[in-house]
Design a protein around this motif. Sequence first.
Motif, PDB file in Angstrom:
ATOM      1  N   PHE A   1     -34.599 -26.399 -20.406  1.00 17.88           N
ATOM      2  CA  PHE A   1     -34.848 -27.176 -21.619  1.00 17.88           C
ATOM      3  C   PHE A   1     -36.342 -27.261 -21.928  1.00 17.88           C
ATOM      4  CE2 PHE A   1     -30.792 -28.691 -19.946  1.00 17.88           C
ATOM      5  CZ  PHE A   1     -29.987 -28.476 -21.041  1.00 17.88           C
ATOM      6  N   LEU A   2     -37.176 -27.166 -20.888  1.00 16.38           N
ATOM      7  CA  LEU A   2     -38.617 -27.152 -21.114  1.00 16.38           C
ATOM      8  C   LEU A   2     -39.071 -25.837 -21.732  1.00 16.38           C
ATOM      9  CD1 LEU A   2     -41.463 -28.385 -20.730  1.00 16.38           C
ATOM     10  CD2 LEU A   2     -41.451 -27.426 -18.420  1.00 16.38           C
ATOM     11  N   THR A   3     -38.402 -24.743 -21.384  1.00 18.22           N
ATOM     12  CA  THR A   3     -38.835 -23.440 -21.885  1.00 18.22           C
ATOM     13  C   THR A   3     -38.611 -23.298 -23.386  1.00 18.22           C
ATOM     14  OG1 THR A   3     -36.674 -22.406 -21.407  1.00 18.22           O
ATOM     15  CG2 THR A   3     -38.352 -22.342 -19.664  1.00 18.22           C
ATOM     16  N   LEU A   4     -37.621 -23.972 -23.933  1.00 15.09           N
ATOM     17  CA  LEU A   4     -37.312 -23.819 -25.354  1.00 15.09           C
ATOM     18  C   LEU A   4     -38.484 -24.240 -26.251  1.00 15.09           C
ATOM     19  CD1 LEU A   4     -33.578 -24.969 -25.382  1.00 15.09           C
ATOM     20  CD2 LEU A   4     -34.472 -22.630 -25.405  1.00 15.09           C
ATOM     21  N   PRO A   5     -39.028 -25.458 -26.089  1.00 16.23           N
ATOM     22  CA  PRO A   5     -40.197 -25.794 -26.924  1.00 16.23           C
ATOM     23  C   PRO A   5     -41.425 -24.956 -26.592  1.00 16.23           C
ATOM     24  CG  PRO A   5     -39.767 -27.529 -25.319  1.00 16.23           C
ATOM     25  CD  PRO A   5     -38.591 -26.604 -25.281  1.00 16.23           C
ATOM     26  N   LEU A   6     -41.537 -24.493 -25.346  1.00 15.10           N
ATOM     27  CA  LEU A   6     -42.673 -23.644 -24.996  1.00 15.10           C
ATOM     28  C   LEU A   6     -42.616 -22.316 -25.729  1.00 15.10           C
ATOM     29  CD1 LEU A   6     -43.036 -24.228 -21.133  1.00 15.10           C
ATOM     30  CD2 LEU A   6     -44.477 -25.115 -22.978  1.00 15.10           C
ATOM     31  N   PHE A   7     -41.419 -21.747 -25.846  1.00  9.74           N
ATOM     32  CA  PHE A   7     -41.274 -20.510 -26.610  1.00  9.74           C
ATOM     33  C   PHE A   7     -41.611 -20.736 -28.087  1.00  9.74           C
ATOM     34  CE2 PHE A   7     -38.194 -18.796 -23.281  1.00  9.74           C
ATOM     35  CZ  PHE A   7     -39.116 -17.880 -22.804  1.00  9.74           C
ATOM     36  N   VAL A   8     -41.189 -21.893 -28.627  1.00 10.30           N
ATOM     37  CA  VAL A   8     -41.499 -22.203 -30.022  1.00 10.30           C
ATOM     38  C   VAL A   8     -43.007 -22.367 -30.211  1.00 10.30           C
ATOM     39  CG1 VAL A   8     -41.201 -23.910 -31.856  1.00 10.30           C
ATOM     40  CG2 VAL A   8     -39.250 -23.234 -30.448  1.00 10.30           C
ATOM     41  N   MET A   9     -43.678 -23.025 -29.245  1.00 14.08           N
ATOM     42  CA  MET A   9     -45.133 -23.181 -29.314  1.00 14.08           C
ATOM     43  C   MET A   9     -45.825 -21.826 -29.268  1.00 14.08           C
ATOM     44  SD  MET A   9     -45.670 -26.460 -26.796  1.00 14.08           S
ATOM     45  CE  MET A   9     -47.428 -26.162 -26.694  1.00 14.08           C
ATOM     46  N   ALA A  10     -45.229 -20.874 -28.540  1.00 14.54           N
ATOM     47  CA  ALA A  10     -45.832 -19.545 -28.435  1.00 14.54           C
ATOM     48  C   ALA A  10     -45.916 -18.857 -29.791  1.00 14.54           C
ATOM     49  CB  ALA A  10     -45.031 -18.685 -27.458  1.00 14.54           C
ATOM     50  N   VAL A  11     -45.001 -19.210 -30.693  1.00 20.64           N
ATOM     51  CA  VAL A  11     -45.034 -18.641 -32.039  1.00 20.64           C
ATOM     52  C   VAL A  11     -46.351 -18.989 -32.733  1.00 20.64           C
ATOM     53  CG1 VAL A  11     -43.935 -18.696 -34.308  1.00 20.64           C
ATOM     54  CG2 VAL A  11     -42.534 -18.679 -32.250  1.00 20.64           C
ATOM     55  N   ARG A  12     -46.859 -20.150 -32.430  1.00 21.83           N
ATOM     56  CA  ARG A  12     -48.101 -20.603 -33.071  1.00 21.83           C
ATOM     57  C   ARG A  12     -49.346 -20.007 -32.409  1.00 21.83           C
ATOM     58  NH1 ARG A  12     -52.255 -21.354 -34.745  1.00 21.83           N
ATOM     59  NH2 ARG A  12     -53.202 -23.156 -35.784  1.00 21.83           N
ATOM     60  N   PHE A  13     -49.301 -19.777 -31.099  1.00 24.33           N
ATOM     61  CA  PHE A  13     -50.524 -19.433 -30.389  1.00 24.33           C
ATOM     62  C   PHE A  13     -50.586 -18.003 -29.858  1.00 24.33           C
ATOM     63  CE2 PHE A  13     -50.073 -24.062 -29.900  1.00 24.33           C
ATOM     64  CZ  PHE A  13     -51.278 -24.462 -30.439  1.00 24.33           C
ATOM     65  N   HIS A  14     -49.438 -17.337 -29.663  1.00 28.42           N
ATOM     66  CA  HIS A  14     -49.477 -16.008 -29.060  1.00 28.42           C
ATOM     67  C   HIS A  14     -49.658 -14.934 -30.132  1.00 28.42           C
ATOM     68  CE1 HIS A  14     -48.469 -12.557 -26.571  1.00 28.42           C
ATOM     69  NE2 HIS A  14     -48.620 -13.342 -25.524  1.00 28.42           N
ATOM     70  N   PRO A  15     -50.620 -14.018 -29.947  1.00 27.82           N
ATOM     71  CA  PRO A  15     -50.902 -13.006 -30.979  1.00 27.82           C
ATOM     72  C   PRO A  15     -49.700 -12.134 -31.330  1.00 27.82           C
ATOM     73  CG  PRO A  15     -52.638 -13.051 -29.321  1.00 27.82           C
ATOM     74  CD  PRO A  15     -51.542 -13.936 -28.816  1.00 27.82           C
ATOM     75  N   ALA A  16     -48.869 -11.797 -30.338  1.00 28.44           N
ATOM     76  CA  ALA A  16     -47.738 -10.900 -30.589  1.00 28.44           C
ATOM     77  C   ALA A  16     -46.674 -11.555 -31.472  1.00 28.44           C
ATOM     78  CB  ALA A  16     -47.116 -10.457 -29.272  1.00 28.44           C
TER      79      ALA A  16
END
Length: 279
Positions: free
Chosen positions: A68-83
Amino acid sequence: VILCLGSGAPTKFANHFLTEAVYLPLSFLFLALCIHAMKRPTPFIFAFAGLVLGLTALARPSFYYFFFLTLPLFVMAVRFHPALRKDTFVQGLQMLAIPLVCYVLAFYVLTGGWIARNAQVLGVPSISVGYSAMVLATRLSYNEMTPREYAAGWLYWFPDFGDKAAVSLFGQKTVDRLLYGNKEGFYLGVTNRIIQEAQDGTGTPAAFLSAKEGGIHTSWLIKEKIVSDLPIHIATTLLMAWRGIFVEKYFGVLGLLGIVVLVFKPPSPYPHDLMLITA
């Protein structure tokens, strides 16, 4: 795992050794897949990561909550990860939508059957028996540390020389209640007293491992032991988080070093996946 199975060791040790032998490599594989998924967010990679995390959760149920922690982390990655970064945040989410669905489905393909079994047999739709009250009572025992014990804990739980250094600096008497096997210490003595207080306070002397009564005990502990003493609970939580870093001893030290390198490392065109996995 093969070595453990072929060693002829008594089966009573299987729950410990086989669990360690299974969940550690699986958790590292999952972290590596997460990094790869950020570079190539394909449904296949995300589904593979979900399957690996599902296996890890079956070996060590605490990883079920990590899902359940990974789900918001993946969503946050949309904002910060270049790929994953697109013209807008919504476009990035749309790109990640199908991979995330595959991730969730793959995870529950493995864990869903066991959860359904527990719901039918135990009446609790969870991956393991509900023992949150027992865990919470153990955690709350450390809220009763004196300021001197609190200071000693930061050094005591550092791997290798930490315990000896804490004794040298603070004295054996200060460290005594931090010892795992001390019947008068936090883990055993204080925890048992808090359990008794919860049973008396709720008027439900049933075992903490009971799903129904366990929930009643948990509610009482949160109200009486956390909300009423929140500043101390927060301060102690920081120390317990520090302790948790070193559960696997030197892996925690390597992780801290990896984080320091990542934070202070100058920009470089070279890949640093190994440091990310370590951290």
